[in-house]
Design a protein around this motif. Sequence first.
Motif, PDB file in Angstrom:
ATOM      1  N   ILE A 114       1.167  -1.622  -0.228  1.00 36.95           N
ATOM      2  CA  ILE A 114       0.326   0.157  -0.117  1.00 36.95           C
ATOM      3  C   ILE A 114       0.307   1.424   0.174  1.00 36.95           C
ATOM      4  N   PHE A 115       0.938   1.708  -0.842  1.00 35.97           N
ATOM      5  CA  PHE A 115       1.589   3.889  -1.398  1.00 35.97           C
ATOM      6  C   PHE A 115       1.089   4.568   0.188  1.00 35.97           C
ATOM      7  N   LYS A 116       2.071   5.480   0.081  1.00 35.96           N
ATOM      8  CA  LYS A 116       1.836   6.013   1.806  1.00 35.96           C
ATOM      9  C   LYS A 116       0.559   6.729   1.344  1.00 35.96           C
ATOM     10  N   ASN A 117      -0.021   7.172   2.462  1.00 35.54           N
ATOM     11  CA  ASN A 117      -1.306   7.966   2.761  1.00 35.54           C
ATOM     12  C   ASN A 117      -2.547   7.377   2.066  1.00 35.54           C
ATOM     13  N   ASN A 118      -2.587   5.545   2.461  1.00 31.16           N
ATOM     14  CA  ASN A 118      -3.776   4.914   1.524  1.00 31.16           C
ATOM     15  C   ASN A 118      -3.438   3.722   3.125  1.00 31.16           C
ATOM     16  N   LYS A 119      -4.763   3.122   2.990  1.00 37.15           N
ATOM     17  CA  LYS A 119      -4.711   2.184   4.100  1.00 37.15           C
ATOM     18  C   LYS A 119      -6.134   1.453   3.166  1.00 37.15           C
ATOM     19  N   HIS A 120      -4.717  -0.360   3.559  1.00 36.59           N
ATOM     20  CA  HIS A 120      -5.457  -1.064   3.202  1.00 36.59           C
ATOM     21  C   HIS A 120      -6.603  -1.597   4.577  1.00 36.59           C
ATOM     22  N   THR A 121      -8.282  -1.875   3.828  1.00 34.37           N
ATOM     23  CA  THR A 121      -9.148  -2.664   4.994  1.00 34.37           C
ATOM     24  C   THR A 121      -9.358  -3.930   4.789  1.00 34.37           C
ATOM     25  N   SER A 122      -8.835  -5.394   5.104  1.00 32.33           N
ATOM     26  CA  SER A 122      -9.153  -6.273   5.139  1.00 32.33           C
ATOM     27  C   SER A 122     -10.732  -6.329   5.271  1.00 32.33           C
ATOM     28  N   LEU A 123     -11.586  -7.211   4.362  1.00 28.86           N
ATOM     29  CA  LEU A 123     -12.765  -7.091   4.265  1.00 28.86           C
ATOM     30  C   LEU A 123     -13.481  -8.058   5.664  1.00 28.86           C
ATOM     31  N   ALA A 124     -12.369  -8.471   5.365  1.00 30.03           N
ATOM     32  CA  ALA A 124     -13.505  -9.492   7.194  1.00 30.03           C
ATOM     33  C   ALA A 124     -13.505  -9.137   8.645  1.00 30.03           C
ATOM     34  N   SER A 125     -12.582  -7.689   8.266  1.00 33.86           N
ATOM     35  CA  SER A 125     -12.220  -7.092   9.540  1.00 33.86           C
ATOM     36  C   SER A 125     -13.368  -6.065  10.251  1.00 33.86           C
ATOM     37  N   ILE A 126     -14.567  -5.537   9.197  1.00 33.15           N
ATOM     38  CA  ILE A 126     -14.745  -4.543   9.165  1.00 33.15           C
ATOM     39  C   ILE A 126     -15.977  -5.238  10.442  1.00 33.15           C
ATOM     40  N   ASN A 127     -16.679  -6.225  10.431  1.00 37.58           N
ATOM     41  CA  ASN A 127     -17.370  -6.515  11.636  1.00 37.58           C
ATOM     42  C   ASN A 127     -18.003  -7.942  11.727  1.00 37.58           C
ATOM     43  N   ASN A 171     -20.238  -9.806  11.344  1.00 35.95           N
ATOM     44  CA  ASN A 171     -21.892 -10.507  10.539  1.00 35.95           C
ATOM     45  C   ASN A 171     -20.749 -10.449   9.214  1.00 35.95           C
ATOM     46  N   VAL A 172     -20.058  -9.732   8.632  1.00 31.51           N
ATOM     47  CA  VAL A 172     -18.817 -10.162   7.508  1.00 31.51           C
ATOM     48  C   VAL A 172     -18.067 -10.977   7.949  1.00 31.51           C
ATOM     49  N   LEU A 173     -17.702 -10.916   8.857  1.00 35.12           N
ATOM     50  CA  LEU A 173     -16.567 -11.924   8.615  1.00 35.12           C
ATOM     51  C   LEU A 173     -17.099 -13.364   8.440  1.00 35.12           C
ATOM     52  N   GLU A 174     -18.669 -13.258   9.067  1.00 40.49           N
ATOM     53  CA  GLU A 174     -19.269 -14.746   9.289  1.00 40.49           C
ATOM     54  C   GLU A 174     -19.607 -15.374   7.834  1.00 40.49           C
ATOM     55  N   ASN A 175     -19.729 -14.596   6.629  1.00 45.06           N
ATOM     56  CA  ASN A 175     -20.098 -14.613   5.131  1.00 45.06           C
ATOM     57  C   ASN A 175     -18.812 -14.076   4.285  1.00 45.06           C
ATOM     58  N   SER A 176     -17.864 -14.215   4.608  1.00 51.38           N
ATOM     59  CA  SER A 176     -16.340 -14.091   3.748  1.00 51.38           C
ATOM     60  C   SER A 176     -15.058 -14.404   3.717  1.00 51.38           C
ATOM     61  N   ILE A 177     -14.941 -14.986   2.095  1.00 55.67           N
ATOM     62  CA  ILE A 177     -13.515 -15.907   2.303  1.00 55.67           C
ATOM     63  C   ILE A 177     -12.584 -15.094   2.623  1.00 55.67           C
ATOM     64  N   THR A 178     -11.277 -15.081   3.043  1.00 57.52           N
ATOM     65  CA  THR A 178     -10.244 -13.730   2.823  1.00 57.52           C
ATOM     66  C   THR A 178      -9.287 -14.678   2.622  1.00 57.52           C
ATOM     67  N   CYS A 179      -8.276 -14.286   1.049  1.00 61.49           N
ATOM     68  CA  CYS A 179      -7.728 -15.060   0.734  1.00 61.49           C
ATOM     69  C   CYS A 179      -6.055 -13.977   0.896  1.00 61.49           C
ATOM     70  N   THR A 180      -4.923 -14.760   1.488  1.00 63.20           N
ATOM     71  CA  THR A 180      -3.808 -14.320   1.774  1.00 63.20           C
ATOM     72  C   THR A 180      -2.872 -14.165   1.212  1.00 63.20           C
ATOM     73  N   ALA A 181      -1.442 -14.567   0.971  1.00 63.06           N
ATOM     74  CA  ALA A 181      -0.705 -15.427   0.728  1.00 63.06           C
ATOM     75  C   ALA A 181       0.754 -13.887   1.156  1.00 63.06           C
ATOM     76  N   ALA A 182       2.254 -14.675   1.701  1.00 60.29           N
ATOM     77  CA  ALA A 182       3.410 -13.502   1.537  1.00 60.29           C
ATOM     78  C   ALA A 182       4.437 -13.528  -0.123  1.00 60.29           C
ATOM     79  N   SER A 183       3.079 -14.166  -0.584  1.00 61.69           N
ATOM     80  CA  SER A 183       4.333 -13.953  -1.595  1.00 61.69           C
ATOM     81  C   SER A 183       4.349 -12.840  -2.859  1.00 61.69           C
TER      82      SER A 183
END
Length: 390
Positions: A207-220, A222-234
Amino acid sequence: MKYNFDEITDRSNTNSIKWNFNTEFFNDEDIIPMWIADMDFKASPKILEKLKERVNHGIFGYSKPTDTYYDALINWFKSIHNFHVKKEWVCLTPGIIPAINWIIQSYTKRDDKIMIQTPVYHPFAKCIENNKRKVITSPLILRNNKYYMDFEDLKKKMDSSVKLMILCNPHNPVGRVWSEKELITLCNICMENNTLIVSDEIHGDLIFKNNKHTSLASINNNVLENSITCTAASKTFNLAGLQTSNIIIANKKLRNKFLNTMKLNGIDEINPLGILATEVAYTKGQEWYLEVIKYIEENYRFLKEYCKEKLPQVKVIEAEGTYLAWLDFRELGMNNEELKNFMLKKAKVAFNQGYIFGKNGGGFERINIACPRSVLKEALDRIYKAYKNI
Protein backbone atom coordinates in the motif's frame (compact mmCIF):
# COMPACT_ATOMS: atom_id res chain seq x y z
CA MET A 1 18.27 2.46 1.77
CA LYS A 2 19.81 -0.58 3.45
CA TYR A 3 18.79 -2.85 0.55
CA ASN A 4 19.93 -2.28 -3.03
CA PHE A 5 16.84 -2.62 -5.20
CA ASP A 6 18.73 -1.04 -8.12
CA GLU A 7 20.84 -4.18 -8.38
CA ILE A 8 20.11 -6.23 -11.49
CA THR A 9 20.04 -9.95 -10.77
CA ASP A 10 20.50 -12.26 -13.74
CA ARG A 11 17.47 -14.55 -13.73
CA SER A 12 18.48 -16.58 -16.77
CA ASN A 13 18.75 -20.35 -16.31
CA THR A 14 16.47 -20.27 -13.26
CA ASN A 15 13.35 -21.67 -14.97
CA SER A 16 11.83 -18.19 -14.61
CA ILE A 17 8.58 -17.92 -16.54
CA LYS A 18 9.20 -14.19 -16.77
CA TRP A 19 12.79 -14.23 -18.08
CA ASN A 20 13.55 -17.66 -19.58
CA PHE A 21 10.76 -18.14 -22.11
CA ASN A 22 10.70 -15.02 -24.32
CA THR A 23 11.22 -17.04 -27.48
CA GLU A 24 8.52 -19.53 -26.56
CA PHE A 25 5.95 -16.87 -25.58
CA PHE A 26 6.82 -14.00 -27.93
CA ASN A 27 9.01 -15.56 -30.64
CA ASP A 28 11.67 -12.97 -29.82
CA GLU A 29 14.47 -13.20 -27.27
CA ASP A 30 15.01 -9.41 -27.27
CA ILE A 31 11.97 -8.61 -25.16
CA ILE A 32 11.91 -6.87 -21.77
CA PRO A 33 9.33 -8.94 -19.82
CA MET A 34 7.26 -6.86 -17.41
CA TRP A 35 4.06 -8.86 -17.42
CA ILE A 36 3.94 -11.70 -14.90
CA ALA A 37 3.57 -10.53 -11.29
CA ASP A 38 6.76 -11.44 -9.51
CA MET A 39 9.48 -9.03 -8.39
CA ASP A 40 12.97 -8.75 -9.83
CA PHE A 41 14.36 -8.12 -6.34
CA LYS A 42 16.15 -10.69 -4.20
CA ALA A 43 14.13 -11.71 -1.17
CA SER A 44 15.03 -10.44 2.27
CA PRO A 45 18.48 -11.68 3.37
CA LYS A 46 16.90 -12.95 6.59
CA ILE A 47 14.61 -15.22 4.60
CA LEU A 48 17.47 -16.38 2.37
CA GLU A 49 19.64 -17.17 5.39
CA LYS A 50 16.99 -19.40 6.96
CA LEU A 51 16.28 -21.11 3.64
CA LYS A 52 19.98 -21.88 3.19
CA GLU A 53 20.08 -23.44 6.66
CA ARG A 54 17.05 -25.55 5.81
CA VAL A 55 18.50 -26.65 2.45
CA ASN A 56 21.77 -27.60 4.12
CA HIS A 57 19.80 -29.89 6.43
CA GLY A 58 19.25 -31.97 3.32
CA ILE A 59 15.89 -33.63 3.95
CA PHE A 60 12.62 -32.32 2.50
CA GLY A 61 9.94 -34.61 3.80
CA TYR A 62 6.21 -34.05 4.17
CA SER A 63 5.65 -30.98 6.30
CA LYS A 64 3.05 -29.00 8.17
CA PRO A 65 3.35 -25.73 10.12
CA THR A 66 3.74 -25.52 13.88
CA ASP A 67 2.32 -22.90 16.24
CA THR A 68 5.19 -20.52 15.47
CA TYR A 69 3.92 -20.27 11.88
CA TYR A 70 0.41 -19.37 12.96
CA ASP A 71 1.69 -16.96 15.59
CA ALA A 72 3.73 -15.16 12.92
CA LEU A 73 0.72 -14.83 10.62
CA ILE A 74 -1.63 -13.76 13.43
CA ASN A 75 0.79 -11.11 14.71
CA TRP A 76 1.38 -9.76 11.19
CA PHE A 77 -2.29 -9.27 10.41
CA LYS A 78 -2.94 -7.76 13.83
CA SER A 79 -0.06 -5.27 13.66
CA ILE A 80 -0.24 -4.37 9.96
CA HIS A 81 -3.99 -4.52 9.30
CA ASN A 82 -5.71 -4.61 12.70
CA PHE A 83 -7.26 -7.90 11.59
CA HIS A 84 -7.52 -10.36 14.48
CA VAL A 85 -7.15 -13.84 13.03
CA LYS A 86 -7.48 -17.10 14.98
CA LYS A 87 -5.34 -20.14 14.26
CA GLU A 88 -8.29 -22.42 13.51
CA TRP A 89 -9.50 -20.07 10.76
CA VAL A 90 -6.37 -20.59 8.65
CA CYS A 91 -6.38 -23.10 5.79
CA LEU A 92 -3.06 -23.58 3.96
CA THR A 93 -3.10 -23.99 0.20
CA PRO A 94 -0.43 -24.07 -2.55
CA GLY A 95 -1.67 -20.79 -4.03
CA ILE A 96 -4.69 -18.52 -4.16
CA ILE A 97 -5.87 -19.50 -7.64
CA PRO A 98 -6.11 -23.21 -6.71
CA ALA A 99 -7.95 -22.07 -3.58
CA ILE A 100 -10.43 -20.02 -5.61
CA ASN A 101 -11.17 -23.09 -7.73
CA TRP A 102 -11.85 -25.10 -4.56
CA ILE A 103 -13.99 -22.28 -3.17
CA ILE A 104 -16.10 -22.33 -6.32
CA GLN A 105 -16.43 -26.11 -6.07
CA SER A 106 -17.30 -25.91 -2.36
CA TYR A 107 -20.08 -23.33 -2.37
CA THR A 108 -21.60 -23.32 -5.87
CA LYS A 109 -22.88 -25.79 -8.41
CA ARG A 110 -22.86 -26.01 -12.19
CA ASP A 111 -24.41 -22.95 -13.94
CA ASP A 112 -24.48 -20.85 -10.76
CA LYS A 113 -23.64 -17.18 -11.24
CA ILE A 114 -20.44 -15.65 -9.86
CA MET A 115 -19.76 -11.90 -9.90
CA ILE A 116 -16.49 -10.13 -10.72
CA GLN A 117 -15.65 -6.45 -11.30
CA THR A 118 -13.80 -5.87 -14.56
CA PRO A 119 -11.15 -5.06 -15.57
CA VAL A 120 -9.86 -7.61 -13.08
CA TYR A 121 -7.21 -10.29 -12.66
CA HIS A 122 -8.02 -12.57 -15.57
CA PRO A 123 -7.70 -16.00 -13.85
CA PHE A 124 -10.88 -15.17 -11.89
CA ALA A 125 -13.00 -15.55 -15.02
CA LYS A 126 -11.09 -18.67 -16.06
CA CYS A 127 -11.73 -20.30 -12.68
CA ILE A 128 -15.44 -19.61 -13.02
CA GLU A 129 -15.67 -20.82 -16.62
CA ASN A 130 -13.50 -23.91 -16.09
CA ASN A 131 -15.83 -24.99 -13.29
CA LYS A 132 -18.87 -24.53 -15.59
CA ARG A 133 -20.26 -21.56 -13.68
CA LYS A 134 -21.51 -18.32 -15.24
CA VAL A 135 -19.43 -15.14 -15.13
CA ILE A 136 -21.43 -12.02 -14.25
CA THR A 137 -19.49 -8.78 -14.67
CA SER A 138 -20.00 -5.43 -13.01
CA PRO A 139 -17.59 -3.06 -14.77
CA LEU A 140 -15.71 -0.54 -12.68
CA ILE A 141 -16.17 3.14 -13.55
CA LEU A 142 -13.16 5.16 -14.72
CA ARG A 143 -13.64 8.75 -13.64
CA ASN A 144 -10.99 11.47 -13.56
CA ASN A 145 -8.24 8.89 -14.13
CA LYS A 146 -9.30 6.75 -11.16
CA TYR A 147 -11.53 3.68 -10.86
CA TYR A 148 -14.63 3.32 -8.68
CA MET A 149 -17.15 0.57 -8.00
CA ASP A 150 -20.48 0.95 -9.79
CA PHE A 151 -22.85 0.27 -6.92
CA GLU A 152 -25.97 0.95 -8.99
CA ASP A 153 -24.90 -1.68 -11.49
CA LEU A 154 -24.10 -4.10 -8.67
CA LYS A 155 -27.55 -3.61 -7.15
CA LYS A 156 -29.19 -4.31 -10.52
CA LYS A 157 -27.20 -7.48 -11.19
CA MET A 158 -26.90 -8.88 -7.68
CA ASP A 159 -29.71 -11.19 -6.63
CA SER A 160 -30.09 -14.56 -4.96
CA SER A 161 -28.96 -16.33 -8.14
CA VAL A 162 -25.46 -14.84 -7.71
CA LYS A 163 -23.96 -17.29 -5.26
CA LEU A 164 -20.47 -15.88 -5.01
CA MET A 165 -18.62 -12.61 -5.53
CA ILE A 166 -14.86 -12.56 -6.07
CA LEU A 167 -13.45 -9.22 -4.92
CA CYS A 168 -9.93 -8.01 -5.70
CA ASN A 169 -8.85 -6.02 -2.62
CA PRO A 170 -6.57 -4.15 -3.39
CA HIS A 171 -7.48 -4.25 -7.03
CA ASN A 172 -5.34 -5.86 -9.73
CA PRO A 173 -4.79 -4.35 -12.28
CA VAL A 174 -6.13 -0.83 -11.57
CA GLY A 175 -4.33 -0.28 -8.27
CA ARG A 176 -7.29 0.86 -6.18
CA VAL A 177 -7.13 0.33 -2.43
CA TRP A 178 -10.81 0.15 -1.57
CA SER A 179 -11.91 2.32 1.34
CA GLU A 180 -13.76 0.89 4.32
CA LYS A 181 -16.84 2.84 3.25
CA GLU A 182 -16.77 1.30 -0.23
CA LEU A 183 -16.30 -2.17 1.20
CA ILE A 184 -19.19 -1.77 3.65
CA THR A 185 -21.51 -0.73 0.82
CA LEU A 186 -20.38 -3.71 -1.25
CA CYS A 187 -20.84 -6.13 1.66
CA ASN A 188 -24.33 -4.86 2.37
CA ILE A 189 -25.36 -5.48 -1.24
CA CYS A 190 -23.92 -9.00 -1.17
CA MET A 191 -25.32 -10.00 2.19
CA GLU A 192 -28.80 -8.71 1.34
CA ASN A 193 -28.77 -11.29 -1.46
CA ASN A 194 -27.08 -14.07 0.54
CA THR A 195 -24.02 -13.86 -1.74
CA LEU A 196 -20.78 -15.18 -0.27
CA ILE A 197 -17.84 -12.78 -0.68
CA VAL A 198 -14.34 -14.00 -1.52
CA SER A 199 -11.75 -11.29 -0.97
CA ASP A 200 -8.41 -11.81 -2.72
CA GLU A 201 -6.04 -9.73 -0.60
CA ILE A 202 -2.71 -10.97 -1.91
CA HIS A 203 -1.60 -7.36 -2.57
CA GLY A 204 -2.94 -6.14 0.78
CA ASP A 205 0.46 -5.33 2.25
CA LEU A 206 1.65 -3.31 -0.76
CA ILE A 207 0.00 0.00 0.00
CA PHE A 208 1.34 3.43 -0.96
CA LYS A 209 1.85 6.17 1.62
CA ASN A 210 -1.31 7.94 2.86
CA ASN A 211 -3.50 4.96 1.93
CA LYS A 212 -4.85 2.17 4.13
CA HIS A 213 -5.83 -1.38 3.31
CA THR A 214 -8.97 -2.64 5.04
CA SER A 215 -9.18 -6.39 5.25
CA LEU A 216 -12.78 -7.17 4.34
CA ALA A 217 -13.35 -9.65 7.17
CA SER A 218 -12.21 -7.11 9.77
CA ILE A 219 -15.18 -4.80 9.11
CA ASN A 220 -17.61 -6.51 11.50
CA ASN A 221 -18.65 -9.97 12.69
CA ASN A 222 -21.42 -10.26 10.15
CA VAL A 223 -18.96 -9.77 7.28
CA LEU A 224 -16.45 -12.05 9.00
CA GLU A 225 -19.00 -14.88 9.05
CA ASN A 226 -20.04 -14.34 5.42
CA SER A 227 -16.68 -13.99 3.72
CA ILE A 228 -13.46 -15.78 2.84
CA THR A 229 -10.12 -13.96 2.80
CA CYS A 230 -7.31 -15.12 0.54
CA THR A 231 -3.82 -14.07 1.62
CA ALA A 232 -0.16 -14.93 1.06
CA ALA A 233 3.29 -13.54 1.73
CA SER A 234 4.21 -14.24 -1.89
CA LYS A 235 3.64 -10.80 -3.47
CA THR A 236 4.86 -8.85 -0.45
CA PHE A 237 8.14 -10.74 -0.06
CA ASN A 238 8.65 -12.14 -3.59
CA LEU A 239 8.05 -15.77 -2.63
CA ALA A 240 5.59 -16.71 -5.37
CA GLY A 241 7.46 -19.81 -6.51
CA LEU A 242 7.27 -21.32 -3.02
CA GLN A 243 3.48 -21.60 -3.46
CA THR A 244 2.19 -21.13 0.06
CA SER A 245 -1.06 -19.26 0.76
CA ASN A 246 -3.31 -18.76 3.76
CA ILE A 247 -7.07 -18.86 3.26
CA ILE A 248 -8.90 -17.39 6.25
CA ILE A 249 -12.39 -18.74 6.93
CA ALA A 250 -13.91 -17.86 10.32
CA ASN A 251 -17.26 -19.55 9.69
CA LYS A 252 -16.77 -23.15 10.81
CA LYS A 253 -19.40 -24.60 8.47
CA LEU A 254 -17.87 -22.82 5.47
CA ARG A 255 -14.37 -23.81 6.56
CA ASN A 256 -15.24 -27.49 6.87
CA LYS A 257 -16.76 -27.48 3.38
CA PHE A 258 -13.59 -25.95 1.97
CA LEU A 259 -11.30 -28.38 3.81
CA ASN A 260 -13.38 -31.29 2.57
CA THR A 261 -12.98 -30.10 -1.03
CA MET A 262 -9.21 -29.89 -0.50
CA LYS A 263 -9.18 -33.47 0.74
CA LEU A 264 -11.20 -34.62 -2.26
CA ASN A 265 -8.54 -33.01 -4.45
CA GLY A 266 -5.75 -34.75 -2.54
CA ILE A 267 -4.27 -31.63 -0.94
CA ASP A 268 -2.78 -32.46 2.46
CA GLU A 269 0.74 -31.00 2.69
CA ILE A 270 2.47 -27.72 1.84
CA ASN A 271 5.99 -27.01 0.55
CA PRO A 272 8.33 -27.07 3.60
CA LEU A 273 10.39 -24.18 2.22
CA GLY A 274 7.23 -22.14 1.69
CA ILE A 275 6.20 -22.70 5.30
CA LEU A 276 9.60 -21.56 6.57
CA ALA A 277 9.87 -18.56 4.23
CA THR A 278 6.40 -17.32 5.17
CA GLU A 279 7.12 -17.59 8.90
CA VAL A 280 10.45 -15.77 8.59
CA ALA A 281 8.91 -13.09 6.36
CA TYR A 282 6.22 -12.30 8.90
CA THR A 283 8.61 -12.30 11.87
CA LYS A 284 11.87 -10.87 10.50
CA GLY A 285 11.02 -9.25 7.17
CA GLN A 286 9.43 -5.92 8.12
CA GLU A 287 12.51 -3.77 7.51
CA TRP A 288 12.92 -5.16 3.97
CA TYR A 289 9.17 -4.88 3.41
CA LEU A 290 9.02 -1.19 4.31
CA GLU A 291 11.93 -0.39 2.02
CA VAL A 292 10.58 -2.34 -0.94
CA ILE A 293 7.23 -0.51 -0.74
CA LYS A 294 9.06 2.81 -0.75
CA TYR A 295 11.10 1.80 -3.80
CA ILE A 296 8.02 0.56 -5.69
CA GLU A 297 6.16 3.80 -4.97
CA GLU A 298 9.17 5.76 -6.23
CA ASN A 299 9.08 3.64 -9.40
CA TYR A 300 5.41 4.52 -9.80
CA ARG A 301 6.21 8.23 -9.50
CA PHE A 302 9.04 7.82 -12.02
CA LEU A 303 6.61 6.13 -14.43
CA LYS A 304 4.11 8.98 -14.08
CA GLU A 305 6.73 11.68 -14.62
CA TYR A 306 8.24 9.89 -17.60
CA CYS A 307 4.89 9.52 -19.34
CA LYS A 308 3.92 13.11 -18.54
CA GLU A 309 7.15 14.40 -20.08
CA LYS A 310 7.77 12.05 -23.02
CA LEU A 311 4.58 10.04 -23.58
CA PRO A 312 1.70 12.40 -22.77
CA GLN A 313 -0.66 10.28 -24.88
CA VAL A 314 -0.17 7.45 -22.38
CA LYS A 315 -2.14 7.99 -19.19
CA VAL A 316 -0.98 6.36 -15.96
CA ILE A 317 -4.09 5.47 -13.96
CA GLU A 318 -4.05 6.73 -10.36
CA ALA A 319 -2.88 3.88 -8.12
CA GLU A 320 -2.92 3.57 -4.35
CA GLY A 321 -1.04 0.31 -4.02
CA THR A 322 0.28 -2.96 -5.55
CA TYR A 323 3.33 -3.12 -7.82
CA LEU A 324 1.21 -3.26 -10.95
CA ALA A 325 0.49 -0.09 -12.92
CA TRP A 326 -2.40 0.30 -15.37
CA LEU A 327 -1.61 2.34 -18.48
CA ASP A 328 -4.19 3.86 -20.84
CA PHE A 329 -2.93 3.76 -24.45
CA ARG A 330 -6.27 4.58 -26.08
CA GLU A 331 -5.14 7.98 -27.36
CA LEU A 332 -2.74 6.17 -29.69
CA GLY A 333 -5.81 5.06 -31.66
CA MET A 334 -4.82 1.41 -31.95
CA ASN A 335 -7.12 -1.58 -31.67
CA ASN A 336 -6.17 -4.46 -29.36
CA GLU A 337 -4.17 -6.39 -31.96
CA GLU A 338 -2.36 -3.29 -33.20
CA LEU A 339 -1.41 -2.29 -29.66
CA LYS A 340 -0.17 -5.80 -28.92
CA ASN A 341 1.99 -5.79 -32.05
CA PHE A 342 3.29 -2.29 -31.28
CA MET A 343 4.42 -3.35 -27.82
CA LEU A 344 5.97 -6.68 -28.78
CA LYS A 345 7.30 -6.09 -32.30
CA LYS A 346 8.19 -2.41 -32.32
CA ALA A 347 8.87 -1.46 -28.70
CA LYS A 348 9.95 -5.01 -27.77
CA VAL A 349 8.44 -4.94 -24.30
CA ALA A 350 5.98 -7.43 -22.86
CA PHE A 351 3.20 -6.07 -20.69
CA ASN A 352 -0.16 -7.76 -20.06
CA GLN A 353 -2.66 -6.71 -22.72
CA GLY A 354 -5.57 -4.97 -21.05
CA TYR A 355 -8.31 -6.84 -22.89
CA ILE A 356 -7.49 -10.08 -21.06
CA PHE A 357 -8.80 -8.43 -17.86
CA GLY A 358 -12.24 -7.86 -19.42
CA LYS A 359 -13.79 -6.05 -22.38
CA ASN A 360 -13.38 -2.67 -20.67
CA GLY A 361 -9.64 -3.31 -20.48
CA GLY A 362 -9.18 -2.88 -24.21
CA GLY A 363 -6.63 -0.18 -25.06
CA PHE A 364 -4.87 -0.59 -21.69
CA GLU A 365 -1.72 -2.41 -20.62
CA ARG A 366 -0.63 -3.74 -17.22
CA ILE A 367 3.00 -3.23 -16.28
CA ASN A 368 4.93 -4.76 -13.40
CA ILE A 369 7.05 -2.02 -11.82
CA ALA A 370 8.70 -4.21 -9.14
CA CYS A 371 12.04 -4.06 -10.93
CA PRO A 372 15.24 -2.00 -10.83
CA ARG A 373 14.53 1.54 -12.04
CA SER A 374 17.01 1.15 -14.89
CA VAL A 375 14.93 -1.74 -16.29
CA LEU A 376 11.75 0.34 -16.03
CA LYS A 377 13.48 3.25 -17.80
CA GLU A 378 14.78 1.00 -20.58
CA ALA A 379 11.27 -0.34 -21.22
CA LEU A 380 9.81 3.17 -21.33
CA ASP A 381 12.64 4.38 -23.59
CA ARG A 382 11.83 1.57 -26.01
CA ILE A 383 8.17 2.59 -26.09
CA TYR A 384 9.15 6.23 -26.60
CA LYS A 385 11.49 5.40 -29.51
CA ALA A 386 8.91 3.11 -31.11
CA TYR A 387 6.23 5.79 -30.79
CA LYS A 388 8.46 8.41 -32.42
CA ASN A 389 8.88 6.10 -35.41
CA ILE A 390 5.17 5.52 -36.00
